[in-house]
Design an enzyme around this catalytic site. Structure first.
Site, PDB file in Angstrom:
ATOM      1  CG  ASP A  14      29.858  47.520  45.981  1.00 14.06           C
ATOM      2  OD1 ASP A  14      28.620  47.416  45.888  1.00 14.06           O
ATOM      3  OD2 ASP A  14      30.650  46.752  45.388  1.00 14.06           O
TER       4      ASP A  14
HETATM    5  C1  GLC Z   1      29.724  44.558  42.807  1.00  7.02           C
HETATM    6  C2  GLC Z   1      28.613  44.456  43.832  1.00  7.02           C
HETATM    7  C3  GLC Z   1      29.056  43.787  45.102  1.00  7.02           C
HETATM    8  C4  GLC Z   1      30.127  42.760  44.799  1.00  7.02           C
HETATM    9  C5  GLC Z   1      31.349  43.523  44.315  1.00  7.02           C
HETATM   10  C6  GLC Z   1      32.464  42.561  43.887  1.00  7.02           C
HETATM   11  O1  GLC Z   1      29.569  45.656  41.992  1.00  7.02           O
HETATM   12  O2  GLC Z   1      27.885  45.627  44.139  1.00  7.02           O
HETATM   13  O3  GLC Z   1      27.891  43.179  45.695  1.00  7.02           O
HETATM   14  O4  GLC Z   1      30.433  41.988  45.960  1.00  7.02           O
HETATM   15  O5  GLC Z   1      31.047  44.442  43.270  1.00  7.02           O
HETATM   16  O6  GLC Z   1      32.088  41.880  42.732  1.00  7.02           O
END
Ligand code: GLC
Length: 695
Positions: free
Chosen positions: A250
């Site tokens: 993430d």
């Molecule tokens: C965010 C989320 C994830 C998302 C990523 C890109 O913090 O936790 O679900 O796809 O970052 O935006």
């Protein structure tokens, strides 16, 4: 043209054969390995991280490896890099689960696949499938409820629909990311059986059944080790399930070069904070990190890209319009199956006359906040107010900010609709939410009730809300979730009786936080701020010793699985939802077939209008060899019947339906013996039960 579009949309709604997925072949693996052999260490260290605008991967032009664009879901294509893009805004995850009909999830996955191809997006960062434990989790709206079977069936169809278009899905957040409070630091703690029976199944089914192309690890530590640096999670579980795609982190959830390099993480997003040439070269030169480990990451990434044709054809398909009628149709068909009618004294469907419509979501298409927040094509957004007005002369709808003071205006009103709930600021990623509606909304409901008119409350949320102050006083309650740009049209069709509501609760609506078996294990650890100060935003060096544990002490008895175990009765059970008709169940039988048991029963529509019933099949072991939940959902059937019609319905229960996870063999094992096979309208409304003995 219209008819063709409907046919296309209808086609997309059929269950997608999971065999229609791009899968990694041996030839893909060989080609990837050959490419990696030609890459320099510097090129490899770039390929394993994200680059510009946080959503592109690094290219290696000289070898024909393009940059690949990723975009958030799960409610549609959110942006191109950091630039918001107007795209179809679909119902959120909890709404798809509430439909109790995986084919609508297949439709949404298909529509998002079209929208991604039209914009050159190769990888979508969805679906989210983390299990609903508490209504306070700020991201329940993006996920698919409390039951692993419902979440698995919904997610695999969503993925199959999308990947069939040649767009790679990314299932997230692996794993145990079931709260948003201080999510980088609070460590989720659960035993091996609980993880495998409750928190892993949607991920595992996505790998085994839908061949999901990518997996995103979660922010939180799991039993003290951050997910992105957790070899037990990635190598000893995910890879052992036969996962041949690639694992990304993430965004900003990585901490140490060695931890990331040796954990099985393949791609660090949004950039190479921990894994880059500068950090990895010395570790490789000193033999701490074998270069073969970096090669393996690159091979996982490239074999996935090759399987999806990213190296051989453009990811953009300009023949698909960015503003696609079929996508809008698919969004509507999911939105109209999702709302759940909890209470109705007969006020619904609203027969006609003057409606007073109030509340913050009356003339606003609300949505949950964070990376899932969408930017729909404004010209297509239909608010509840617009949806009701579009029904023509049936209603005279007056929209007001509050309950009018003067009698005259109220005099001819026969129904008040309060469109309440949350929005991108009050239910969102990176924070947990309140249980109750805002005070001003509760006051508005009281004022509506005080008029003596019929009151319908529509709640837009990702989960349970506190009904204790007003639930008994109103005439009808509808859970509307966040059903996207077509939600207003769909809900107006339901409130007016054009369509009967057919959604079911994808979580247990306990009626209070105290009754929820998870509460002592959710709040004690993380919300007792007298003993715990929230970390400042940003990365935390691995000070695991200071991290609090959110101990999943309810174990496998989460949600309806805990009713008998903890001796608590919910206000509205998992799987509950009213329609405008009534159904009779009869003539159940269960027969052994090649790969399981076939459940057969007759369903009749005994009411006054066409309606759709979401039938649930529960498996209830009579004398299990270990302690197990009283019953578990293992089959679904959504059946539309005209008034007076009846139908014989068949549902297959594969042998896996009779297994539990055994911590000694570290595998699923059959639990032979007596079972009741239950045909039900909810987790506590068992209509038919047939005893069988499983050998
Ligand atoms: C965010 C989320 C994830 C998302 C990523 C890109 O913090 O936790 O679900 O796809 O970052 O935006």
């Amino acid at each position: 043209m219209k008819r063709t579009l409907i046919t296309l949309a209808a086609l997309a709604l059929a269950l997608v054969s999971v065999k229609a997925q791009p899968v990694v072949t041996q030839a893909d693996k060989d080609r990837a390995a050959a490419l990696v052999k030609q890459m320099t260490l510097e090129e490899k260290c770039k390929l394993i991280s994200g680059q510009r605008e946080e959503f592109y991967t690094f290219p290696v032009e000289r070898l024909g490896i393009p940059e690949v664009l990723m975009a958030d879901g799960p409610q549609g294509v959110r942006a191109i890099g950091r630039t918001p893009t107007n795209s179809t805004y679909y119902p959120c995850g909890i709404a798809l689960a509430a439909a109790f009909n995986p084919s609508v999830a297949a439709g949404v996955g298909t529509g998002i696949g079209y929208d991604a191809k039209a914009r050159g997006v190769g990888i979508m960062l969805c679906p989210g499938v983390n299990i609903y434990r508490s209504p306070l989790c700020g991201r329940n709206f993006e996920y698919m409820g409390e039951d692993p079977y419902l979440a698995s069936e919904t997610a695999t169809q969503y993925i199959a629909g999308m990947q069939k278009q040649g767009v790679m899905a990314t299932i997230k957040h692996f794993a145990l990311n079931n709260q948003e409070y201080d999510r980088h630091a609070v460590s989720s703690g659960a035993d091996e059986r609980t993880m495998n029976e409750i928190y892993f199944p949607a991920f595992r089914k996505a790998v085994e059944q839908a061949r999901v192309g990518a997996v995103m690890t979660s922010y939180n530590p799991i039993n003290g080790q951050h997910a992105a640096e957790n070899s037990w999670l990635i190598n000893d579980n995910l890879r052992k399930w036969g996962f041949e795609g690639f694992v990304m982190s993430d965004w900003v959830s990585t901490y140490t070069p060695i931890g990331c390099a040796m954990s099985g993480l393949d791609m660090e997003m949004p950039n190479g904070y921990a894994m880059n040439y500068k950090t990895l070269k010395p570790l490789i030169d000193n033999g701490v990190v074998p270069e073969s480990v970096i090669d393996e990451k690159c091979i996982h990434i490239l074999q996935s890209f090759i399987a999806y044709g990213f190296l051989d054809k453009p990811m953009k398909d300009s023949s698909i319009p960015e503003d696609y009628d079929v996508s809008r149709q698919l969004a509507y068909q999911a939105a109209v199956e999702a709302p759940v009618l909890l209470k109705n004294d007969g006020v619904l469907p609203i027969k006609g006359g003057k409606i007073l419509l109030v509340g913050p979501n009356a003339d606003y298409v609300t949505f949950g906040g964070g990376s899932g927040a969408m930017h729909p094509l404004k010209k297509y957004e239909v608010t509840l107010y617009q949806g009701l007005c579009n029904l023509g002369k049936k209603y005279n709808v007056i929209l007001r900010n509050g309950i009018p003071g003067n009698e005259a205006e109220l005099k001819s009103v026969n129904t008040i609709i309060v469109a309440a709930g949350f929005n991108k600021n009050t239910e969102k990623e990176n924070s947990d939410r309140k249980y109750a509606l805002d005070k001003d909304q509760e006051n508005l409901i009281d004022e509506a009730v005080a008029t003596g008119k019929k009151v319908v409350v529509v709640v837009y949320s990702g989960g349970e809300v506190d009904l204790s102050k007003w639930g008994d006083k109103v005439n009808a309650i509808m859970m509307a979730w966040y059903t996207g740009q077509e939600g207003g049209r769909a809900l107006a069709d339901i409130l007016s009786g054009k369509v009967s509501p057919s959604g079911r609760l994808p979580f247990t609506f306990w009626g209070s936080l105290e009754k929820n078996p998870t509460t002592p294990f959710y709040h004690k650890a993380v919300l007792d701020e007298s003993v715990y100060t929230k970390h400042e935003p940003g990365r935390y060096a691995s000070r695991h010793a200071k991290y609090p544990f959110a101990d999943y002490g309810e174990g496998v008895f989460v949600g309806y699985r805990g009713i008998k175990h903890f001796g608590v009765e919910p206000l509205y059970p998992f799987g509950y939802g009213l329609t405008y008709s009534s159904f009779a169940y009869s003539d159940a039988s269960v027969a052994k077939v090649a790969d399981g048991y076939e459940v057969c029963f007759t369903l009749a529509n005994t009411g006054q209008c066409e309606a759709t019933e979401a039938v649930q099949i529960y498996v209830a072991p009579q004398s299990p060899s270990i302690i197990r939940p009283e019953r578990e959902l293992k089959g679904l059937a959504k059946v539309k019947l005209a008034k007076g019609a009846k139908q014989v319905v068949k549902v297959l229960l594969p042998m896996d339906s009779f297994k539990y996870y055994d911590i000694f063999s570290h595998d699923w094992v059959l639990d032979p013996g007596a079972y009741n096979i239950e045909v039900a309208a909810s987790a506590t409304d068992i209509k038919l039960s047939t005893a069988i003995t499983v050998e």
